[in-house]
Design a protein around this motif. Sequence first.
Motif, mmCIF file in Angstrom:
data_model
loop_
_atom_site.group_PDB
_atom_site.id
_atom_site.type_symbol
_atom_site.label_atom_id
_atom_site.label_comp_id
_atom_site.label_asym_id
_atom_site.label_seq_id
_atom_site.Cartn_x
_atom_site.Cartn_y
_atom_site.Cartn_z
ATOM 1 N N VAL A 26 0.863 -1.187 0.000
ATOM 2 C CA VAL A 26 0.000 0.000 0.000
ATOM 3 C C VAL A 26 0.895 1.231 0.000
ATOM 4 C CG1 VAL A 26 -1.617 1.374 1.373
ATOM 5 C CG2 VAL A 26 -1.938 -1.100 1.178
ATOM 6 N N LEU A 27 0.641 2.155 -0.917
ATOM 7 C CA LEU A 27 1.386 3.417 -0.932
ATOM 8 C C LEU A 27 0.415 4.544 -0.608
ATOM 9 C CD1 LEU A 27 3.602 2.873 -4.110
ATOM 10 C CD2 LEU A 27 4.265 2.597 -1.708
ATOM 11 N N VAL A 28 0.840 5.411 0.282
ATOM 12 C CA VAL A 28 -0.010 6.517 0.722
ATOM 13 C C VAL A 28 0.487 7.787 0.050
ATOM 14 C CG1 VAL A 28 -0.900 7.751 2.729
ATOM 15 C CG2 VAL A 28 -0.325 5.313 2.908
ATOM 16 N N LEU A 29 -0.415 8.472 -0.642
ATOM 17 C CA LEU A 29 0.029 9.584 -1.486
ATOM 18 C C LEU A 29 -0.886 10.798 -1.343
ATOM 19 C CD1 LEU A 29 2.080 10.301 -3.845
ATOM 20 C CD2 LEU A 29 0.252 9.622 -5.411
ATOM 21 N N ASP A 30 -0.266 11.960 -1.229
ATOM 22 C CA ASP A 30 -0.980 13.241 -1.232
ATOM 23 C C ASP A 30 -1.402 13.536 -2.673
ATOM 24 O OD1 ASP A 30 -1.727 15.904 -1.265
ATOM 25 O OD2 ASP A 30 -0.102 16.556 0.064
ATOM 26 N N HIS A 31 -2.713 13.718 -2.903
ATOM 27 C CA HIS A 31 -3.168 13.875 -4.285
ATOM 28 C C HIS A 31 -2.613 15.131 -4.950
ATOM 29 C CE1 HIS A 31 -6.077 16.706 -2.526
ATOM 30 N NE2 HIS A 31 -6.253 17.157 -3.761
ATOM 31 N N ARG A 32 -2.129 16.061 -4.135
ATOM 32 C CA ARG A 32 -1.534 17.275 -4.716
ATOM 33 C C ARG A 32 -0.145 17.008 -5.299
ATOM 34 N NH1 ARG A 32 -2.417 20.506 0.733
ATOM 35 N NH2 ARG A 32 -1.672 18.438 1.324
ATOM 36 N N ARG A 33 0.378 15.817 -5.029
ATOM 37 C CA ARG A 33 1.710 15.469 -5.549
ATOM 38 C C ARG A 33 1.634 14.688 -6.866
ATOM 39 N NH1 ARG A 33 6.063 15.475 -2.296
ATOM 40 N NH2 ARG A 33 7.082 15.701 -4.308
ATOM 41 N N ILE A 34 0.497 14.732 -7.526
ATOM 42 C CA ILE A 34 0.383 14.050 -8.823
ATOM 43 C C ILE A 34 0.806 14.998 -9.942
ATOM 44 C CG2 ILE A 34 -1.243 13.038 -10.492
ATOM 45 C CD1 ILE A 34 -2.799 11.926 -8.095
ATOM 46 N N VAL A 35 1.712 14.520 -10.793
ATOM 47 C CA VAL A 35 2.161 15.294 -11.950
ATOM 48 C C VAL A 35 1.698 14.578 -13.222
ATOM 49 C CG1 VAL A 35 4.191 16.225 -10.745
ATOM 50 C CG2 VAL A 35 4.394 14.095 -12.053
ATOM 51 N N ALA A 36 1.860 15.248 -14.376
ATOM 52 C CA ALA A 36 1.336 14.673 -15.619
ATOM 53 C C ALA A 36 2.238 13.576 -16.177
ATOM 54 C CB ALA A 36 1.141 15.777 -16.662
ATOM 55 N N THR A 37 3.544 13.870 -16.271
ATOM 56 C CA THR A 37 4.442 12.969 -17.014
ATOM 57 C C THR A 37 5.709 12.643 -16.231
ATOM 58 O OG1 THR A 37 5.670 14.807 -17.977
ATOM 59 C CG2 THR A 37 3.743 14.024 -19.224
ATOM 60 N N MET A 38 6.487 11.732 -16.791
ATOM 61 C CA MET A 38 7.776 11.382 -16.203
ATOM 62 C C MET A 38 8.741 12.567 -16.232
ATOM 63 S SD MET A 38 7.522 8.338 -15.026
ATOM 64 C CE MET A 38 9.142 7.632 -14.742
ATOM 65 N N HIS A 39 8.631 13.433 -17.239
ATOM 66 C CA HIS A 39 9.506 14.622 -17.273
ATOM 67 C C HIS A 39 9.295 15.440 -16.001
ATOM 68 C CE1 HIS A 39 9.969 13.717 -21.491
ATOM 69 N NE2 HIS A 39 8.696 13.953 -21.728
ATOM 70 N N GLN A 40 8.009 15.654 -15.668
ATOM 71 C CA GLN A 40 7.689 16.483 -14.503
ATOM 72 C C GLN A 40 8.094 15.779 -13.207
ATOM 73 O OE1 GLN A 40 3.546 17.460 -15.062
ATOM 74 N NE2 GLN A 40 3.971 18.530 -16.990
ATOM 75 N N ALA A 41 7.987 14.450 -13.206
ATOM 76 C CA ALA A 41 8.394 13.706 -12.003
ATOM 77 C C ALA A 41 9.893 13.847 -11.771
ATOM 78 C CB ALA A 41 8.005 12.239 -12.140
ATOM 79 N N TYR A 42 10.682 13.631 -12.827
ATOM 80 C CA TYR A 42 12.145 13.750 -12.653
ATOM 81 C C TYR A 42 12.540 15.179 -12.301
ATOM 82 C CZ TYR A 42 13.276 8.975 -14.009
ATOM 83 O OH TYR A 42 13.408 7.604 -14.021
ATOM 84 N N ALA A 43 11.809 16.159 -12.854
ATOM 85 C CA ALA A 43 12.132 17.557 -12.552
ATOM 86 C C ALA A 43 11.935 17.852 -11.068
ATOM 87 C CB ALA A 43 11.257 18.477 -13.402
#
Lengths: 188, 454
Positions: A131-148
């Motif tokens: 189970v992973l617990v995640l703040d929905h405000r931490r969702i980004v669109a793409t892998m580019h944005q995640a790595y950034a």
Amino acid sequence: MSSSRERILAAAQANKPAETPLPTVPDFGGDASVERFTEVLGSIGGRVVWVANPQQLGPVLRQLFPDAQRTASPLLAATVPVNEQTPTDVLADVDLAVLPGEIGVAENGAIWLPEVNMLHRALPTVTQHLVLVLDHRRIVATMHQAYAQLPSTGGYGAFVAGPSKTADIEQSLVIGAHGARSLVVLLY
Amino acid sequence: MTHSSRAATFVADADRTTWHDETLWFVRQKRDKAVYAVPEFQDLRELASQIKEHTLSRLDEYLQQFEAKAQRNGVHVHWAADAQEHNAIVLDIIRRHNATRVVKSKSMLTEECHLNPHLIGHGIEVIDTDLGERIIQLREEAPSHLVLPAIHLKKEDVGATFHLHLGTEKGNHDPQQLTEAARQHLRAKFLAAEVAISGVNFAVAETGGVVICTNEGNADLGVNLAQVHIASMGIEKLIPRLSDLGVFTRLLARSATGQPVTTYTSHYTKPAEGREMHIVIVDNGRTQQLGRPDFRASLKCIRCGACMNTCPVYRRSGGHSYDFTVPGPIGAILSPNIDLKKHSSLPFASTLCGSCTDVCPVKIDIHVQLYKWRQVLTEAGEIPAAKKWSLKFMGRFLASPKAFGIGGKVARTGLRLLPYQLTHAKAFNAWAVARELPEPPKQSFREWYARTVE
């Protein structure tokens, strides 16, 4: 050993083509919605469950995993204490690991899980269920944005997208190959 | 043995050939669906191509940057000029830990180096942990595909293999139950392993870390339980920046299986406290390929397998017909660099339709390279005499309007008059082995044109 190093480097230098530029990768934008993330995660075998209060995960987890006996987590009162030194045989008996995720990626349902959130590096894959617990405000669109958004990848870290799976037997999709048999994302 | 003679064995089973063809085409269709859902996919291909080209153009510098960063991270870096040196380095690390139990996640490089027989010959138990790899390891076969190593097998074959080796019920070929049996069998191996060997999908020069992509989680489970991690990588796995992974992780799984991303995209940068991490950087012919301007683009390959899923020849001839670690179109342009004589038939195992080039996520001009290898092979005298002379003859024939006109007339009349057994004799006419000849037309185009237009 060092002679092979010198030979390989010398050959690479001698045989490489004329220098070409390194392109700048643009941010392509994209859909960073919770709906998109939920839909994609569902399509790869994961599941999103909303939680009203991330400080009170116990009741939700008891409902989702009524049979889980041995639980490891830094987020709630767990039954198996796990740290970097925990021996393999103890890790192998964990039914359920509940860990904080850092970044969700809407285009592919992946969640960044750094080493510091894992208790032990092997826990996310050795546990039967994750189970992973995640703040929905931490969702980004793409892998580019995640790595950034990643300051660094630390000593070890993984993007986890859904449960462990395989299609190695006649292309039949089977969930639960060697890693966690299921993945639930608790969004808050 | 040539590609076509090995393929003849595969196509002898028509039903299985059709099934293989359709299965891979289904994967190709899944790829298309995933690709069309990303509006900037063609931009990503271009970026990936440029990043890889740039990396190759400064390869020596990025290798040194990667090495320095990895060493600063506490990783032991080794260099291997060839397969033999790679295997010796890996065995040496295992021996220094007095280890005998090794698990290995998917690595085409260790296949290329024939690491398993080397380790087993020295008393080391090495278990392949990717399900497909484990299946073929038990059957003592080579992988037949880059990402679907057991794609040549049907579930009945896997059921029989597991019955023999893992004690599953005879006649049980349910994929779910067979996978569960493998999970239990391999879990014991994971828990007991002292050393874990892995391949590398991407090596990041900027961080000194390596990235491994799996769906099963077998690399993570093996590496994170074992005391020692050995990652083997070819020199072409480098990319300059962490942010470049944004491009490649968006391309890899979509191109390979049509998934939006692999289940696990794992970044290994430093060993865990009290444990060891080794990276073996391998050349084994790659710098030589870098020195061939016509063929160096093959080093951009990220091993997704899209070119084989789409290839009409691969789909109908099977991976084993290539008799090379990497089969399919990409294998046919990598293999002549390793052994021109042995693999001389592979660049001819193509229709040059260009579909491989169209789907390649890093824009390797695969079909152009296949065409160029044919010329290199012909100049080196590595094509069969019959092919050489018949092509020479056809070249002359087609270049002469007079000969062509007469030849056409002879063929149109001949096909009508000669007995079927002669025109379709397998000895003279390979075309007719599995096909009908077309009905001969009454007149040639030139005759029709002269009568109708002029």
